[in-house]
Design an enzyme around this catalytic site. Structure first.
Site, PDB file in Angstrom:
ATOM      1  N   GLU A   3     -76.385  -0.965  11.153  1.00 19.66           N
ATOM      2  CA  GLU A   3     -75.412  -0.773  12.230  1.00 19.66           C
ATOM      3  C   GLU A   3     -76.079  -1.086  13.555  1.00 19.66           C
ATOM      4  O   GLU A   3     -77.301  -1.044  13.669  1.00 19.66           O
ATOM      5  CB  GLU A   3     -74.939   0.698  12.264  1.00 19.66           C
ATOM      6  CG  GLU A   3     -74.191   1.127  11.034  1.00 19.66           C
ATOM      7  CD  GLU A   3     -73.897   2.625  11.038  1.00 19.66           C
ATOM      8  OE1 GLU A   3     -73.968   3.254  12.111  1.00 19.66           O
ATOM      9  OE2 GLU A   3     -73.620   3.152   9.956  1.00 19.66           O
TER      10      GLU A   3
ATOM     11  N   LYS B 200     -84.222   4.466  12.774  1.00 20.91           N
ATOM     12  CA  LYS B 200     -83.926   3.688  13.964  1.00 20.91           C
ATOM     13  C   LYS B 200     -84.990   2.628  14.140  1.00 20.91           C
ATOM     14  O   LYS B 200     -86.168   2.875  13.924  1.00 20.91           O
ATOM     15  CB  LYS B 200     -83.849   4.594  15.183  1.00 20.91           C
ATOM     16  CG  LYS B 200     -85.101   5.389  15.384  1.00 20.91           C
ATOM     17  CD  LYS B 200     -84.946   6.444  16.420  1.00 20.91           C
ATOM     18  CE  LYS B 200     -86.136   7.378  16.382  1.00 20.91           C
ATOM     19  NZ  LYS B 200     -86.043   8.507  17.270  1.00 20.91           N
TER      20      LYS B 200
ATOM     21  N   ARG C 154     -83.398  15.528  10.453  1.00 20.44           N
ATOM     22  CA  ARG C 154     -83.975  14.235  10.795  1.00 20.44           C
ATOM     23  C   ARG C 154     -84.580  13.689   9.517  1.00 20.44           C
ATOM     24  O   ARG C 154     -85.785  13.740   9.311  1.00 20.44           O
ATOM     25  CB  ARG C 154     -85.036  14.420  11.877  1.00 20.44           C
ATOM     26  CG  ARG C 154     -85.536  13.148  12.488  1.00 20.44           C
ATOM     27  CD  ARG C 154     -86.623  13.431  13.492  1.00 20.44           C
ATOM     28  NE  ARG C 154     -86.138  14.214  14.614  1.00 20.44           N
ATOM     29  CZ  ARG C 154     -85.391  13.730  15.599  1.00 20.44           C
ATOM     30  NH1 ARG C 154     -85.040  12.469  15.595  1.00 20.44           N
ATOM     31  NH2 ARG C 154     -84.992  14.504  16.581  1.00 20.44           N
TER      32      ARG C 154
ATOM     33  N   LYS D 270     -77.373  -0.154  17.170  1.00 15.60           N
ATOM     34  CA  LYS D 270     -77.774   1.107  17.811  1.00 15.60           C
ATOM     35  C   LYS D 270     -77.274   1.054  19.250  1.00 15.60           C
ATOM     36  O   LYS D 270     -77.771   0.280  20.070  1.00 15.60           O
ATOM     37  CB  LYS D 270     -79.284   1.294  17.771  1.00 15.60           C
ATOM     38  CG  LYS D 270     -79.717   2.650  18.302  1.00 15.60           C
ATOM     39  CD  LYS D 270     -81.182   2.916  18.000  1.00 15.60           C
ATOM     40  CE  LYS D 270     -81.582   4.352  18.220  1.00 15.60           C
ATOM     41  NZ  LYS D 270     -81.402   4.832  19.585  1.00 15.60           N
TER      42      LYS D 270
ATOM     43  N   ARG E 178     -74.792  10.715  22.349  1.00 16.66           N
ATOM     44  CA  ARG E 178     -74.130  11.111  21.104  1.00 16.66           C
ATOM     45  C   ARG E 178     -72.905  11.969  21.405  1.00 16.66           C
ATOM     46  O   ARG E 178     -72.972  12.871  22.257  1.00 16.66           O
ATOM     47  CB  ARG E 178     -75.133  11.934  20.285  1.00 16.66           C
ATOM     48  CG  ARG E 178     -74.707  12.279  18.868  1.00 16.66           C
ATOM     49  CD  ARG E 178     -74.922  11.098  17.983  1.00 16.66           C
ATOM     50  NE  ARG E 178     -74.679  11.383  16.581  1.00 16.66           N
ATOM     51  CZ  ARG E 178     -75.638  11.605  15.687  1.00 16.66           C
ATOM     52  NH1 ARG E 178     -76.913  11.611  16.054  1.00 16.66           N
ATOM     53  NH2 ARG E 178     -75.331  11.797  14.421  1.00 16.66           N
TER      54      ARG E 178
ATOM     55  N   ARG F 239     -74.508  16.222  21.708  1.00 15.29           N
ATOM     56  CA  ARG F 239     -75.454  16.406  20.615  1.00 15.29           C
ATOM     57  C   ARG F 239     -75.931  17.853  20.530  1.00 15.29           C
ATOM     58  O   ARG F 239     -76.285  18.328  19.459  1.00 15.29           O
ATOM     59  CB  ARG F 239     -76.599  15.438  20.905  1.00 15.29           C
ATOM     60  CG  ARG F 239     -77.795  15.585  20.127  1.00 15.29           C
ATOM     61  CD  ARG F 239     -78.889  14.804  20.840  1.00 15.29           C
ATOM     62  NE  ARG F 239     -80.130  15.437  20.557  1.00 15.29           N
ATOM     63  CZ  ARG F 239     -81.104  14.873  19.867  1.00 15.29           C
ATOM     64  NH1 ARG F 239     -80.983  13.650  19.442  1.00 15.29           N
ATOM     65  NH2 ARG F 239     -82.197  15.528  19.626  1.00 15.29           N
TER      66      ARG F 239
ATOM     67  N   PHE G  92     -69.387   5.980  14.339  1.00 11.15           N
ATOM     68  CA  PHE G  92     -70.089   5.430  13.169  1.00 11.15           C
ATOM     69  C   PHE G  92     -69.977   6.330  11.950  1.00 11.15           C
ATOM     70  O   PHE G  92     -70.496   5.996  10.892  1.00 11.15           O
ATOM     71  CB  PHE G  92     -71.555   5.102  13.481  1.00 11.15           C
ATOM     72  CG  PHE G  92     -72.295   6.124  14.300  1.00 11.15           C
ATOM     73  CD1 PHE G  92     -72.710   7.314  13.733  1.00 11.15           C
ATOM     74  CD2 PHE G  92     -72.594   5.869  15.626  1.00 11.15           C
ATOM     75  CE1 PHE G  92     -73.398   8.245  14.470  1.00 11.15           C
ATOM     76  CE2 PHE G  92     -73.288   6.805  16.396  1.00 11.15           C
ATOM     77  CZ  PHE G  92     -73.690   8.007  15.808  1.00 11.15           C
TER      78      PHE G  92
HETATM   79  P1  ATP Z   1     -83.829  11.675  18.720  1.00  9.73           P
HETATM   80  O1  ATP Z   1     -84.868  10.798  18.079  1.00  9.73           O
HETATM   81  O2  ATP Z   1     -84.329  13.004  19.099  1.00  9.73           O
HETATM   82  O3  ATP Z   1     -82.536  11.661  17.972  1.00  9.73           O
HETATM   83  P2  ATP Z   1     -82.905   9.977  20.825  1.00  9.73           P
HETATM   84  O4  ATP Z   1     -81.723  10.552  21.463  1.00  9.73           O
HETATM   85  O5  ATP Z   1     -83.993   9.381  21.616  1.00  9.73           O
HETATM   86  O6  ATP Z   1     -83.565  11.121  20.073  1.00  9.73           O
HETATM   87  P3  ATP Z   1     -83.047   8.034  18.888  1.00  9.73           P
HETATM   88  O7  ATP Z   1     -83.915   8.787  17.978  1.00  9.73           O
HETATM   89  O8  ATP Z   1     -83.630   6.909  19.629  1.00  9.73           O
HETATM   90  O9  ATP Z   1     -82.323   8.997  19.840  1.00  9.73           O
HETATM   91  O10 ATP Z   1     -81.841   7.492  18.021  1.00  9.73           O
HETATM   92  C1  ATP Z   1     -80.889   8.277  17.402  1.00  9.73           C
HETATM   93  C2  ATP Z   1     -79.676   8.291  18.293  1.00  9.73           C
HETATM   94  O11 ATP Z   1     -79.135   6.980  18.392  1.00  9.73           O
HETATM   95  C3  ATP Z   1     -78.515   9.084  17.750  1.00  9.73           C
HETATM   96  O12 ATP Z   1     -78.640  10.448  18.027  1.00  9.73           O
HETATM   97  C4  ATP Z   1     -77.330   8.465  18.444  1.00  9.73           C
HETATM   98  O13 ATP Z   1     -77.130   9.115  19.681  1.00  9.73           O
HETATM   99  C5  ATP Z   1     -77.766   7.047  18.742  1.00  9.73           C
HETATM  100  N1  ATP Z   1     -77.059   6.012  17.994  1.00  9.73           N
HETATM  101  C6  ATP Z   1     -76.621   4.834  18.504  1.00  9.73           C
HETATM  102  N2  ATP Z   1     -76.030   4.080  17.589  1.00  9.73           N
HETATM  103  C7  ATP Z   1     -76.063   4.768  16.422  1.00  9.73           C
HETATM  104  C8  ATP Z   1     -75.601   4.509  15.111  1.00  9.73           C
HETATM  105  N3  ATP Z   1     -74.987   3.370  14.774  1.00  9.73           N
HETATM  106  N4  ATP Z   1     -75.823   5.470  14.166  1.00  9.73           N
HETATM  107  C9  ATP Z   1     -76.448   6.629  14.464  1.00  9.73           C
HETATM  108  N5  ATP Z   1     -76.907   6.926  15.706  1.00  9.73           N
HETATM  109  C10 ATP Z   1     -76.723   6.008  16.679  1.00  9.73           C
END
Ligand code: ATP
Length: 585
Positions: free
Chosen positions: A269, A456, A450, A271, A276, A298, A367
């Site tokens: 998917e 990611k 997690r 990102k 969130r 979130r 998503f």
């Molecule tokens: P954390 O690692 O603590 O979740 P973060 O907010 O920095 O922190 P990332 O880890 O970089 O986020 O990535 C996960 C986040 O990416 C998800 O919490 C969501 O907000 C975002 N996101 C964007 N697109 C998607 C997707 N297609 N599926 C799931 N999450 C997505």
């Protein structure tokens, strides 16, 4: 249950350091409320007006007044609490005395416990219940609930009166834990896992079922009551509810090679570079405000009012009760995504939303679908949940509409071809997204986890989310701004320093950061200030080194300010464990 009994147990827990013993104390506490509740009638039985004593105690022991999903706050500042303590302590005590003792002891519970309370007559009208009777946990809860909903002009004074009424009936030990509860500083070592294990032990139910019920309800009180009254069967029947947020499933960092090795094929998917959101929509039921839609962050905070576009989208598109998981993204006039910082200008906004909306527009992208039309989908594989999501979002569209054209739908590609994944990644980056997510198509939805089923893949080097724990005032032209910020990561309940950041910040940002941090300054020495943990910075760095300079034992080399993570609280900041992992990587 009398509040004195609660305080007594809290004291015993506070004095204990062994985890198993703490679980045992909490177990005994929950069992006791159960028995007393059944016997004591009015204090134990649920009334239409509120939760049962066991629910209150299961939250109080964690330092919570309301369920974890409920973003209601007491909205009472430390000074209001000091004022109430001073008034209850007698005519010759002032709020300044309380603050003075606080400066000496550093802990509000110890300060509260150092006074003799009771018998301050003049304001008896504000005293909860009958002065002569022992204070109960229910009375404490009900008064704090009233306090939380007291607003408007003069509300701070009224809140002080309500708190005075409670302290005025407290013994020193009760006051210790009341003060900590009010200021959200319970800190007796009871975490979420402790309460989970205590509920399991008290009511002889499996811990994993308690855990599942907690993930679904986010309410330790409700789960304790169900475990006591209906046992395992009751826990198994706990469902999601539209309107009550669920913890978000989280992602790990990962590579395409690993994903394809572990799974037959991967769900790929985009990102999205936003914040969130979890959307709850039920066309059939509207709440007090007449709304059918609620949007949560979130952290399960209600952000509905800040995001009218999301509400409009839901009301124009959705035809059945659903819970959807997604991201809200800022967009430019052409509908293309803007960077993450832009969405934060909208995310928690309480005032001038219409004006902010003119400056930055947002749109939701979903998503995942966790619940649809009375059916919980957490246990369904992702590929099925995504199909359901598509059908929910296309309910009112032409048949056979191209998924690319479905508004609000995050596309999903199923593939085992690394080259195809690279191409999707490149397209996503070119379109202004953050990169891609790789997910296991067969995986269930694990709230709050997690796990390795969501990975990611980001193009840039890692960043860290650090809590700001100190700062220094600038020099010369920048003397009125905080200019250098001390950064810390989490280590259990503690925060350990990892460095200071001063680069990457514009003058305009310095002004904003000063405004943001100044209310959190707790002490000052020369130009250096200590800041209570409240603000999270995202920082980039070149390298992590071992270093004796900082309490974590590590230092960030060339730290660079990336932005404020106003969507995160200190509890969501990165951990020392992650720092160690990144150092070793
Ligand atoms: P954390 O690692 O603590 O979740 P973060 O907010 O920095 O922190 P990332 O880890 O970089 O986020 O990535 C996960 C986040 O990416 C998800 O919490 C969501 O907000 C975002 N996101 C964007 N697109 C998607 C997707 N297609 N599926 C799931 N999450 C997505």
């Amino acid at each position: 249950m009398e509040f004195a009994t609660f305080a007594d147990r809290a004291g015993a827990i506070d004095a204990e350091s062994a985890d198993l013993e703490i679980v045992d104390h909490v177990r005994a506490l929950l069992e006791d409320v159960g028995e007393n509740g059944a016997a004591a009638g009015s204090d134990g039985e649920a009334t239409d007006a509120g939760p049962e004593a066991i629910e209150i105690v299961a939250r109080f022991v964690q330092g919570r007044v309301f369920p974890a999903w409920d973003s209601t706050t007491l909205d009472v500042g430390p000074s209001a609490c000091y004022e109430a303590i001073a008034r209850a302590a007698g005519t010759n005590v002032s709020a300044a005395d309380v603050e003075e003792r606080l400066a000496e002891t550093g802990e509000i519970g110890a300060v509260a416990a150092s006074y003799d309370f009771g018998g301050q007559q003049g304001l008896a009208a504000f005293t909860a219940g009958d002065d002569a009777e022992a204070l109960t946990v229910r009375e404490v809860y009900e008064t704090l609930e009233t306090l939380a909903y007291t607003d408007g002009s003069g509300s701070q004074g009224r809140k002080v009166d309500l708190l005075f009424g409670l302290f005025n009936r407290c013994s020193s030990e009760e006051a210790r834990y009341l003060a900590r509860l009010v200021l959200a500083e319970m800190r007796i070592g009871v975490g979420e896992g402790t309460v989970r294990d205590a509920i399991a032990a008290a009511f002889d139910v499996p811990a994993d079922q308690v855990e599942r019920a907690l993930q679904v309800t986010n309410d330790y009180g409700q789960v304790a009551r169900i475990a006591r009254d209906d046992g395992l069967e009751g826990l198994e029947e706990v469902d999601l509810a539209v309107g009550r947020p669920v913890q978000a499933m989280l992602a790990q960092a990962g590579t395409v090679t690993d994903a394809l090795e572990e799974w037959d094929d991967a769900a790929v998917e985009r990102k999205y570079d936003g914040a969130r959101i979890q959307l709850h929509h039920d066309p059939a039921s509207s709440d007090d405000s007449g709304s059918e839609t609620r949007v949560f962050s979130r952290n399960m905070e209600d952000v509905t009012a800040a995001l009218p576009e999301v509400v409009e989208f839901a009301e124009g598109t959705l035809e059945s009760p659903v819970i959807l998981d997604g991201e809200v993204v800022a967009i430019d006039d052409g509908g293309d995504p803007l960077p993450f910082q832009e969405v934060l200008r909208r995310f928690r906004r309480k005032h001038d939303v219409a004006k902010a909306r003119e400056d930055v527009a947002v749109r939701p992208v979903f998503f995942d679908c966790l619940h649809h039309d009375g059916e919980d989908l957490l246990e369904c594989p992702l590929r099925d949940r995504h199909e359901r999501l598509e059908s929910v979002l296309t309910a009112g569209s032409e048949p056979d509409v191209d998924p690319e054209d479905v508004e609000g739908l995050s596309l999903l590609w199923l593939t085992d071809d690394a080259d195809e994944i690279e191409a999707i990644d490149a397209d996503a980056l070119a379109a202004g997204h953050e990169g891609i997510m790789l997910k296991n198509p067969e995986s269930t939805y694990s709230p709050g986890r997690r796990g390795k089923h969501w990975r990611k893949r980001k193009p840039d080097v890692e960043t860290l989310d650090c809590v700001v724990t100190g700062a220094e005032w600038g020099e010369g032209r920048r003397a009125t701004f905080l200019g250098t910020f001390e950064l810390s990561v989490r280590d259990g309940d503690a925060l350990e320093t990892v460095g200071k950041v001063a680069t990457g910040i514009t003058d305009e940002q310095l002004a904003e950061l000063t405004e943001l941090l100044e209310p959190h300054i707790v002490t000052a020495e020369g130009t250096t200030v200590d800041v209570e943990p409240a603000v999270v910075f995202e920082v980039g760095y070149e390298e992590i080194q071992r270093s004796p300079t900082y309490s974590s034992g590590y230092a960030l080399r060339f730290p660079r300010f990336v932005g404020v993570r106003s969507d995160k609280s200190p509890a969501d900041a990165d951990t020392l464990e992650r720092l160690e992992r990144l150092h070793g990587a």
